[in-house]
Structure formats: structure tokens, C-alpha cells
Design a protein around this motif. Sequence first.
Motif, PDB file in Angstrom:
ATOM      1  N   THR A   5       0.799  -0.746  -0.362  1.00  0.00           N
ATOM      2  CA  THR A   5      -0.274   0.600  -0.014  1.00  0.00           C
ATOM      3  C   THR A   5       1.174   1.531  -0.509  1.00  0.00           C
ATOM      4  N   GLN A   6       1.829   0.800   0.661  1.00  0.00           N
ATOM      5  CA  GLN A   6       2.976   2.798   0.607  1.00  0.00           C
ATOM      6  C   GLN A   6       3.337   2.503  -0.435  1.00  0.00           C
ATOM      7  N   ILE A   7       3.800   1.461  -1.694  1.00  0.00           N
ATOM      8  CA  ILE A   7       4.165   2.146  -2.764  1.00  0.00           C
ATOM      9  C   ILE A   7       3.140   2.573  -3.312  1.00  0.00           C
ATOM     10  N   ILE A  45      18.287   3.272  -7.088  1.00  0.00           N
ATOM     11  CA  ILE A  45      18.720   2.168  -7.470  1.00  0.00           C
ATOM     12  C   ILE A  45      20.327   1.937  -7.245  1.00  0.00           C
ATOM     13  N   GLY A  46      20.925   2.880  -6.781  1.00  0.00           N
ATOM     14  CA  GLY A  46      22.433   2.504  -6.450  1.00  0.00           C
ATOM     15  C   GLY A  46      22.516   1.301  -5.066  1.00  0.00           C
ATOM     16  N   LEU A  47      20.910   0.217  -4.780  1.00  0.00           N
ATOM     17  CA  LEU A  47      21.214   0.194  -3.525  1.00  0.00           C
ATOM     18  C   LEU A  47      20.615  -1.494  -4.288  1.00  0.00           C
ATOM     19  N   LEU A  48      20.286  -1.208  -5.063  1.00  0.00           N
ATOM     20  CA  LEU A  48      18.779  -2.550  -6.304  1.00  0.00           C
ATOM     21  C   LEU A  48      20.418  -3.086  -6.887  1.00  0.00           C
ATOM     22  N   LYS A  49      21.460  -2.044  -7.364  1.00  0.00           N
ATOM     23  CA  LYS A  49      21.962  -1.872  -8.627  1.00  0.00           C
ATOM     24  C   LYS A  49      23.631  -2.809  -8.118  1.00  0.00           C
ATOM     25  N   LEU A 197      12.653   0.903   1.864  1.00  0.00           N
ATOM     26  CA  LEU A 197      13.418   1.976   1.439  1.00  0.00           C
ATOM     27  C   LEU A 197      12.330   2.110  -0.436  1.00  0.00           C
ATOM     28  N   ALA A 198      11.928   1.256  -0.801  1.00  0.00           N
ATOM     29  CA  ALA A 198      10.899   1.109  -2.014  1.00  0.00           C
ATOM     30  C   ALA A 198       9.800   2.083  -2.139  1.00  0.00           C
ATOM     31  N   THR A 261       5.189  -5.405  -5.632  1.00  0.00           N
ATOM     32  CA  THR A 261       6.496  -4.246  -5.756  1.00  0.00           C
ATOM     33  C   THR A 261       7.363  -4.400  -6.704  1.00  0.00           C
ATOM     34  N   ALA A 262       6.908  -5.427  -7.577  1.00  0.00           N
ATOM     35  CA  ALA A 262       8.183  -5.785  -8.388  1.00  0.00           C
ATOM     36  C   ALA A 262       7.739  -5.052  -9.617  1.00  0.00           C
ATOM     37  N   LEU A 263       6.045  -4.986 -10.106  1.00  0.00           N
ATOM     38  CA  LEU A 263       5.682  -4.463 -11.472  1.00  0.00           C
ATOM     39  C   LEU A 263       5.782  -2.815 -10.767  1.00  0.00           C
ATOM     40  N   ILE A 264       5.765  -2.054 -10.003  1.00  0.00           N
ATOM     41  CA  ILE A 264       5.321  -0.886  -9.792  1.00  0.00           C
ATOM     42  C   ILE A 264       6.796  -0.779  -9.768  1.00  0.00           C
TER      43      ILE A 264
END
Length: 416
Positions: A5-7, A45-49, A197-198, A261-264
Motif C-alpha cells: 500500500t505504501q508503494i 537504484i544504487g542499492l538495487l544495482k 526504501l522502495a 511491488t516488483a511491477l511498480i
Amino acid sequence: MSLNTQILIAAILGVIFGLILNIYPETAFFSASLYGLNIASSIFIGLLKMLLIPLIFSSIVVGVSNLQASGQLNRVWKITLACCVTTTTLALILGLACAHIFNVGKGVDIVMFQETMSNYQSPDTLTPSSFFTNFIQNTLINPFKAFAEGNVLAVVVFALLVGVALVKGGEKFKTVKQLSQQFFDIMMLMIGWVMKLAPLGIFALLAKLVSTEDISVLSRLAEFAAVVTGTTIFHGLVVLPLLLWIFGRMDPITFFKGTRTALITAFATSSSSATMPLSMKCAQENLGVRPQTAGFVIPLGTQLNMDGTALYEAAAALFVANLMGLDLTIGQQLIVCLTAMIASLGAPGIPSAGMVTMIMVLQSVGLPAEAIAILLPIDRLLDTVRTVVNVQGDMMISVVVDRHTQEKDDVFDATA
Ligand code: ASP
């Protein structure tokens, strides 16, 4: 409030804030906000990468060694490949069909785009054969170079080989196998932290995208943009869920709830690679895909399966042909499909990667590469939706593959 919901709220607020900023460009408020948004989105993005390459490596090593040990690797490979080819072919057919039905680009005045096209510097010719040579030369390389450069495909190939070697070595490599498993578990734990953090990251990414987009350009190409986006959404909301229901026996509601989550994130980042850690987590934890299947299928799918990109490239090639007043023959359209398929296999999962491979598709039937200049201004917006469908396809295939290999396991268990 749940993370999902937050996302969702963050995404909506991000678009609204972006629109507000778009109204006040060149003000102190605009630049200060943009600075803040840049920092917040870069951290996310940096953390994901940062996690991407270690995650791909460990998940494939663990996935392959577990699958091969249980004698399932062959089957998983074949089903994954069959699913990729089927969904991409359907996407290509849809792409061509929508361009034909809606006659996109016909009757649009090409003179309007002449100046943009003449200012465009065409890169070197990108033929399918040079594309293949590059592909091989960039894939079979020093793994440390690949890790350092974030070369996903080369890491995938190296990890596949290490996984097979671990199984062949059996007991001898038990410690490395355990180490890989534990390393993978650590990565998944860290992804859980990044997910917290998303909402902030997605808010910042979407606000930045909307605030810096020149919306007036969109209106000139509105028809094409609407047709392609509509067809991509149709593929994602009708075709893929139908296949999932028939072959994966999962209802779309469960699927979309579990993968929100992944789609957003895919929508906000326009990068299937950056989204991959979240796709893997969603598939395992919310869709119940076994870790060895998700760990193998999702990294591979991220690289090889891009339905949204394939659909876009086929439709865009026809759009450009129509703009030029050319009628592509059936043979030429087949070439477009084939090249778009190769292009979607080779395109990295980063923003606007499809634009680079689009050159190859245009050139395959003699259309000018300069026509890219017409599509570039709207590409960042179209990229959001096609990346969602790319990511959706990967998670969907992991469900289908898992369902079909699980049944085999059950049969073995029952007869044992
Ligand atoms: N941005 C897309 C992805 O990451 C690739 C593309 O440009 O089509 O999946």
C-alpha cells in the motif's frame, strides 16, 4: 500500512508531485526538488544495482546445482525456453496486428519530423550478424571483468558453468555449495532491507520522470503512443494472465497481488535488471515459486525474455514504415519479427535499451536509423509500461516452470 500500500500511494504521489513540478520549471523550487529527488532515487537504484550481480551469480549457482542434483535442469531449461519463445512470439504478433489495425503513422506528415531526423547522428550499422559477434565477444569474457562492469549476460553464463561444476564435483565441493547457498540467503535478506526504501525511491523516480518530460512532444505522437501502450497493457492484462491460468493454474488476482511491488518498481525504474532482486523475492515469497526455480528462471528471463520490448519494436518498425509511406511485404514483416526477437534477447534490462536495438530492427528492412530521432522523445514514457510487461513475463514463466517441474517431483515422490 503494508509495504504494498505504501508503494502504491508513493507512486501516485510521485506522479502528482512531478506534474506540479512540470508546471513550475526553471524556479528555485524546481531545482531544489529535483536535487532532492535525484539523491533519493540514486540511493534506491544504487542499492538495487549493488545487489544485482552478487545476487544473479549466487542464485544461478545455487539454482543450477540444486536443479541438476535433482535431475530437473534439463526439463526446467526446456520449459523456460518454450515459454520465452511462445510469449515473445505472441507479443510480436500483437505488435504487428495493432500497427495494422490502427494504421499507426499513416497520414502523419513526415515533413514535421524532417528536421529532427536530419539532426540525428546515425551510429554504425548494426546488422544481426555484427550484433551476434558482439554478443559472443561480450559474453565469454573474464568473469572478474564481467562482475566489475556489471555485465549481466557474462555473469549468467559463468554462474551456469560453476553450478554444473559444483554438481559434477559432488561431495568434494560441498563447502562451496553451502557457502553459495548462505551467500544467496544473505543477499535475499539485504533485498528485504532495500524494499523498505522502495516507497521513497519510487516516489522520487516517478516525480523526476514526470517533471522532466516534455509533455507537448507526446501530443504529436499521441496516437502511436496510445496504441502501443494499449496493446502492451492488453498483452500484460489478458494474454499473459490467460497463459498463466492455463499453464500455471494461478489466477491473475493472486499473481498481481503477489507481484505488485516488483511491477511498480519496474514502472518507476524502467529497468528489469534493477527490478530483478524484487522480482525474485516476490516470486518466492508471494507466489510460492521454489527458490531453485526462481533462482534460475528469473535472472535468465530478465536477460532473455522481453515481451514488452519485442512488441514495441515490431509496432515501431511498422509505424516508421507508414510514416515514410512504405508498405512492408509479408516477408519484410517476418524479418522485422525475427530481428525484434533477437533484439529483445540481447537488449540489456536497462532504461531505453530497446531504442538501441531498435536501430537493428529498422535497418533489417532498409528503414533509416535516423527515424529513431522521432521515437526518442517519447521513449522514456513508453519504456515504463514495456518494462512492467517484461518483468511480469519473467515472474509468470517462473510460476509455470515451477508448476510443471513440481508435478514431476511429486510423481517421483509418490513412486519412491
Ligand atoms: N527498459 C527495458 C527493460 O529494462 C528494456 C527496453 O528498453 O525495452 O526491460
